[in-house]
Scaffold this motif. Structure first.
Motif, PDB file in Angstrom:
ATOM      1  N   CYS A   1       0.825  -1.204   0.000  1.00 59.81           N
ATOM      2  CA  CYS A   1       0.000   0.000   0.000  1.00 59.81           C
ATOM      3  C   CYS A   1       0.862   1.257   0.000  1.00 59.81           C
ATOM      4  CB  CYS A   1      -0.938   0.012   1.207  1.00 59.81           C
ATOM      5  SG  CYS A   1      -2.332  -1.125   1.090  1.00 59.81           S
TER       6      CYS A   1
ATOM      7  N   ALA B   1       0.461   3.922  -2.980  1.00 56.50           N
ATOM      8  CA  ALA B   1       0.095   5.310  -2.689  1.00 56.50           C
ATOM      9  C   ALA B   1       1.099   6.276  -3.296  1.00 56.50           C
ATOM     10  CB  ALA B   1      -0.015   5.514  -1.183  1.00 56.50           C
TER      11      ALA B   1
ATOM     12  N   ARG C   1      -4.339   2.368  -6.491  1.00 50.82           N
ATOM     13  CA  ARG C   1      -5.011   1.559  -5.478  1.00 50.82           C
ATOM     14  C   ARG C   1      -4.831   0.089  -5.815  1.00 50.82           C
ATOM     15  NH1 ARG C   1     -11.085   3.082  -4.401  1.00 50.82           N
ATOM     16  NH2 ARG C   1     -11.177   2.957  -6.667  1.00 50.82           N
TER      17      ARG C   1
ATOM     18  N   ARG D   1      -5.974  -0.263   5.479  1.00 47.13           N
ATOM     19  CA  ARG D   1      -5.636   0.850   4.584  1.00 47.13           C
ATOM     20  C   ARG D   1      -6.762   1.006   3.558  1.00 47.13           C
ATOM     21  NH1 ARG D   1      -0.030   1.889   4.365  1.00 47.13           N
ATOM     22  NH2 ARG D   1      -0.572   3.530   2.869  1.00 47.13           N
TER      23      ARG D   1
ATOM     24  N   LYS E   1      -8.271   3.308   2.059  1.00 48.23           N
ATOM     25  CA  LYS E   1      -8.169   4.249   0.942  1.00 48.23           C
ATOM     26  C   LYS E   1      -7.244   3.742  -0.155  1.00 48.23           C
ATOM     27  CE  LYS E   1      -9.141   8.442   3.605  1.00 48.23           C
ATOM     28  NZ  LYS E   1      -8.626   9.790   4.014  1.00 48.23           N
ATOM     29  N   THR E   2      -6.429   2.729   0.169  1.00 53.89           N
ATOM     30  CA  THR E   2      -5.425   2.259  -0.786  1.00 53.89           C
ATOM     31  C   THR E   2      -5.677   0.837  -1.247  1.00 53.89           C
ATOM     32  OG1 THR E   2      -3.813   3.683   0.312  1.00 53.89           O
ATOM     33  CG2 THR E   2      -2.944   2.042  -1.205  1.00 53.89           C
TER      34      THR E   2
ATOM     35  N   TRP F   1     -15.801  -3.106   0.855  1.00 52.35           N
ATOM     36  CA  TRP F   1     -14.395  -3.102   0.468  1.00 52.35           C
ATOM     37  C   TRP F   1     -14.205  -3.181  -1.049  1.00 52.35           C
ATOM     38  CZ3 TRP F   1     -10.412  -2.360   3.796  1.00 52.35           C
ATOM     39  CH2 TRP F   1     -10.655  -2.542   5.158  1.00 52.35           C
TER      40      TRP F   1
END
Length: 355
Positions: A164, A168, A173, A200, A202-203, A254
């Motif tokens: 991740c 990032a 992603r 994580r 967002k990633t 998710w």
């Protein structure tokens, strides 16, 4: 023509490679041929919008140069397509390594993630990749994982967190594909546990493949997490719906990448821990999913509204004979199914549907 509607409709290129090219297997189908077959498909004037790629030769080298990627982008644009999601070759036979293995294994895994993310960013910079994720998995089997479930899950999560960090840095992603052949990801409960442990959101997210997630309900490689009984009567649709609803309710939050697919509830492979799901053609009479209706479980929220969680959907159909894949009718049928899924549950679908 391509559509202005979302999600966009993509075809996967890796069925030309997966299960092909090894001794005793059919030859691989090259990328140019896969692109041509996809470009020739048309249903009432609607065509595929793009393709998802496996970053592995002979399709796309994980070590492709900028010049190689520019040529690739030109080739794909010439067909009227964009690129969506990319599959990172994280497995030992493709230069990667187990996410719960030795330091060398994990280093090789992360190296392949880094190279895949760099390619993803380059294709975005070129302007041919407006959306999509980089797909990963644990690159190890349930048998090895089962020797130390808790410790190995923590190890995979540690590797995924490092992945991740890499993703990032490239503005990418990651999506972990839940499939019963990947240790620590081989059941719906373990998949949720792993994503929560990585922490994580967002990633990293989940890549749902309808063929593989059906097998979550059957408990292959994880009988303790099965939701359908061993003697399940497939005529009992309500029981199947309830099981699928439990899986999708747990993993939908998710889900950032989605494969439309059919499955006949069988597995293939050797040994208890090597089995994985068998994709079927859209109209296969043995298919156990009502694909359009069951796609709603992933594409609509608990209120029945479209989630708009991903900008494209992709057909995944590995392990079909080359003769089947070379038929234009195969891809017209696939495209028609994707159109039906979008019409029913796309971003601008009006009527709420029960999920």
């Amino acid at each position: 023509m391509t559509s202005h509607r979302y999600p966009k409709l993509h075809n996967a290129m890796w069925p030309g490679l997966v299960g092909k090219g090894s001794p005793g297997a059919e030859p691989a189908i090259d990328l140019d041929t896969m692109l041509d077959l996809t470009a020739q498909a048309s249903v009432d004037g609607t065509r595929f919008d793009g393709v998802d790629l496996f970053l592995f030769e002979p399709h796309v080298s994980i070590d492709a140069s900028d010049a190689d990627l520019s040529r690739l982008a030109d080739k794909i644009r010439s067909k009227g397509f964009v690129v969506g999601s990319l599959v990172a070759p994280v497995w030992p036979p493709t230069g990667g390594g187990s996410a719960m293995g030795s330091e060398d294994d994990r280093r090789n895994f992360l190296t392949q993630v880094r190279k895949a993310c760099a390619i993803g960013r380059k294709l975005r910079d070129i302007g041919v990749r407006p959306y999509g994720v980089v797909r990963i998995d644990s690159a190890t089997g349930p048998g090895e994982w089962a020797k130390d479930p808790d410790g190995n899950t923590r190890r995979i999560a540690e590797t995924f967190r490092e992945a991740c960090d890499i993703a990032a840095g490239y503005g990418e992603r990651l999506a972990a594909e839940g499939e019963i052949c990947w240790g620590g990801m081989h059941s719906w409960k373990r998949m949720v546990q792993l994503l929560e442990l990585v922490d994580r959101p967002k990633t990293i997210g989940f890549q749902a493949d309808m063929a593989h997630t059906l097998l979550f309900t059957m408990g292959y490689n994880a009988p303790e997490d099965r939701l359908l009984p061993a003697d399940y009567d497939w005529k009992d649709g309500a029981h199947l719906d309830a099981a699928l609803r439990m899986v999708t309710n747990a993993l939908r939050p998710w889900t950032i990448d989605f494969h439309v697919a059919q499955n006949d509830a069988t597995v293939f492979g050797s040994g208890t821990h090597d089995k994985t799901g068998r994709h079927c053609l859209p109209a296969d009479p043995n298919g156990k999913l009502d694909v359009v209706r069951h796609a709603a479980f992933w594409m609509r929220d608990e209120r029945g509204e479209p989630t708009r969680a991903f900008e494209h959907v992709c057909w995944d159909g590995c392990m079909f004979p080359n003769a089947t894949m070379m038929q234009r009718s195969t891809w017209n049928d696939v495209l028609r199914l994707l159109i039906d899924v979008r019409n029913a549950h796309g971003w601008d679908a009006r009527a709420p549907a029960t999920v």
